[in-house]
Design an enzyme around this catalytic site. Sequence first.
Site: not given
Length: 104
Positions: A29, A32
């Site tokens: 991600c 993230c």
Amino acid sequence: MAIVHGSDQTFSSEIADGLVLVDFWAPWCGPCKMIAPVLEEIDGEMNDSLKIVKLDVDENQETASSFGIMSIPTLVLFKDGQPVDKVVGFQPKEALVQLVNKHA
């Protein structure tokens, strides 16, 4: 306090006491990865008043599912084991500090 990597097995004990910010994330991600250094900074500044736990949603689907995590990163703030606030997506440091201080 160092950032802790939680799991389905350790989750309830990780969030049991005090203020705990849980980062539901995954290695693939992009946002993230962007929020990780922000969390490191916050961890360094807030010392013992906040614990940060990272939970990989791919490896810990049971916990992620039980909190209805649909998008990542999702950050959930727990106070003494109970969820008190939640934000989805990348957040600047100031917004996360405000979120935590609101429940301190």
